[in-house]
Design a protein around this motif. Structure first.
Motif, PDB file in Angstrom:
ATOM      1  N   ALA A   1      30.849 -14.891   7.973  1.00 37.69           N
ATOM      2  CA  ALA A   1      31.233 -15.151   6.581  1.00 37.69           C
ATOM      3  C   ALA A   1      30.085 -15.735   5.771  1.00 37.69           C
ATOM      4  O   ALA A   1      30.034 -15.580   4.547  1.00 37.69           O
ATOM      5  CB  ALA A   1      32.445 -16.086   6.536  1.00 37.69           C
TER       6      ALA A   1
ATOM      7  N   GLY B   1      28.411 -13.269   3.694  1.00 39.52           N
ATOM      8  CA  GLY B   1      29.105 -13.035   2.435  1.00 39.52           C
ATOM      9  C   GLY B   1      28.821 -14.130   1.428  1.00 39.52           C
ATOM     10  O   GLY B   1      28.546 -13.859   0.254  1.00 39.52           O
ATOM     11  N   ALA B   2      28.852 -15.387   1.888  1.00 38.73           N
ATOM     12  CA  ALA B   2      28.615 -16.517   0.989  1.00 38.73           C
ATOM     13  C   ALA B   2      27.192 -16.496   0.436  1.00 38.73           C
ATOM     14  O   ALA B   2      26.968 -16.785  -0.748  1.00 38.73           O
ATOM     15  CB  ALA B   2      28.893 -17.828   1.716  1.00 38.73           C
TER      16      ALA B   2
ATOM     17  N   TRP C   1      27.050 -13.579  -2.139  1.00 36.82           N
ATOM     18  CA  TRP C   1      27.821 -13.876  -3.346  1.00 36.82           C
ATOM     19  C   TRP C   1      27.254 -15.075  -4.104  1.00 36.82           C
ATOM     20  O   TRP C   1      26.987 -14.983  -5.309  1.00 36.82           O
ATOM     21  CB  TRP C   1      29.283 -14.148  -2.949  1.00 36.82           C
TER      22      TRP C   1
ATOM     23  N   TYR D   1      29.773 -10.323  -2.056  1.00 29.78           N
ATOM     24  CA  TYR D   1      31.127 -10.484  -2.583  1.00 29.78           C
ATOM     25  C   TYR D   1      32.092  -9.544  -1.879  1.00 29.78           C
ATOM     26  O   TYR D   1      33.251  -9.911  -1.611  1.00 29.78           O
ATOM     27  CB  TYR D   1      31.131 -10.226  -4.091  1.00 29.78           C
TER      28      TYR D   1
ATOM     29  N   MET E   1      33.089 -11.115   1.356  1.00 31.48           N
ATOM     30  CA  MET E   1      34.056 -12.187   1.136  1.00 31.48           C
ATOM     31  C   MET E   1      35.421 -11.634   0.769  1.00 31.48           C
ATOM     32  O   MET E   1      36.466 -12.151   1.217  1.00 31.48           O
ATOM     33  CB  MET E   1      33.547 -13.115   0.021  1.00 31.48           C
TER      34      MET E   1
ATOM     35  N   ALA F   1      36.180 -17.331   5.559  1.00 27.43           N
ATOM     36  CA  ALA F   1      35.594 -17.211   4.224  1.00 27.43           C
ATOM     37  C   ALA F   1      35.652 -18.544   3.481  1.00 27.43           C
ATOM     38  O   ALA F   1      34.677 -18.949   2.831  1.00 27.43           O
ATOM     39  CB  ALA F   1      36.319 -16.131   3.430  1.00 27.43           C
TER      40      ALA F   1
ATOM     41  N   LEU G   1      32.529 -20.905   2.051  1.00 22.55           N
ATOM     42  CA  LEU G   1      32.466 -21.387   0.670  1.00 22.55           C
ATOM     43  C   LEU G   1      32.340 -22.909   0.643  1.00 22.55           C
ATOM     44  O   LEU G   1      31.551 -23.466  -0.126  1.00 22.55           O
ATOM     45  CB  LEU G   1      33.708 -20.931  -0.090  1.00 22.55           C
TER      46      LEU G   1
END
Length: 313
Positions: free
Chosen positions: A120, A123-124, A127, A167, A170, A184, A188
């Motif tokens: 994850a 993704g972070a 994003w 993004y 995520m 996720a 974050l």
């Protein structure tokens, strides 16, 4: 007697009229030094920034994810090369910039001194980290120094792809199982505050902001960019049904912006000083790669010399 124009006045006029300063133009020494510091730091950040993501290439959950992440890391390497080339036009050598990085004299973005603990985090980073980079870098397409501005045009196009990639990761996790959504949210939680620190110190504690804005190297202050990022990102988090880890976050109708909580500046300065979770690990990785790649550099130089000699015959 012919009047010689004042080079400082000519420089100031060019900047005021939004004309680009080019490598052969006269420029004040503080302007040149500021650009070298900023562009080389930017280049170092691209190169060091490959490390936390490269750590996950072999562990990506699918061939598609692996191919996309590999392409992204390759992009970051290219960005570093563009920026080193832009800095070289100011009279500093690439060897000197890399030596300054490896010795710890030169800085890079504080964000890359945090660990990537799960998928994850890919993704972070895409994003949030790349989103913050875009917020900072799009105005640099209009920076006053020509080579830097032109390099940023391509870099920003590729960074927008990187943000969409992050993004999308995520979104997939947020719409997946409870465990995936929790992954996720955890990413974050861990990356939010370091990303806000990424914009640099508060305006009243930033020694370089005033002159950089006067010379139109920067177009927005650190705090302005940080606020723009928060305003843009909160609705994106709401769409994902993820919670920003800030109990003080709320919309301020009077200001037309989100209010957010206090940043831990003590943590920021500790990371900048080299005491972050991964500072030592990141520098050691770059030093090791540089040492192990020496034979490649020597071979490339020997080949280039051989080609030059063949042309002279």
């Amino acid at each position: 007697m012919m009047h010689t124009p004042d080079p400082q006045l000519q420089f100031d006029l060019k900047v005021a009229e939004e004309q680009r300063i080019e490598p052969k133009d006269w420029m004040p020494e503080p302007y040149r030094r500021t650009l070298i510091r900023q562009i080389s730091q930017h280049a170092h950040s691209e190169i060091v920034g490959m490390l936390p993501e490269g750590n996950w290439i072999t562990r990506a959950p699918s061939l598609r994810r692996k191919a996309v992440l590999l392409a992204k890391v390759q992009d970051e390497a290219g960005h570093g090369l563009y920026l080193y080339s832009a800095a070289e036009t100011l009279g500093v050598s690439r060897e000197q910039m890399i030596a300054d990085l490896h010795s710890g004299k030169a800085k890079y973005s504080s964000i890359f001194n945090y660990p990537t603990l799960s998928w994850a985090d890919m993704g972070a980073i895409g994003w949030l980290v790349d989103g913050a980079a875009i917020m900072n870098q799009v105005p640099l397409c209009r920076t006053s120094y020509g080579p830097y501005a032109r390099a940023m045009v391509r870099i920003c196009k590729e960074e927008s792809f990187h943000q969409r990639q992050g993004y999308e990761i995520m979104m997939t996790l947020a719409k997946g199982s409870q465990e995936q959504k929790a992954m996720a949210q955890d990413a974050l939680n861990r990356w939010w505050w370091p990303v806000l620190m990424m914009f640099g110190p508060k305006d009243d504690e930033s020694p370089n902001t005033a002159l950089s804005m006067q010379w139109k190297i920067k177009r927005f202050s650190n705090d302005e960019l940080r606020q723009k990022f928060v305003d843009a990102t909160v609705p994106q988090a709401e769409y994902l049904d993820l919670t920003i880890p800030d109990p003080d976050l709320k919309w301020n109708e009077a200001r037309g912006h989100y209010d957010f909580g206090a940043i831990n500046w003590e943590e920021f300065w500790e990371v900048v000083k080299g005491n972050g979770p991964c500072n030592r690990q990141r520098l050691e990785a770059r030093q090791k790669a540089h040492a192990e790649g020496e034979w490649v550099r020597e071979a490339a130089m020997a080949y280039a010399k051989k080609r030059v000699m063949s042309y002279e015959l």
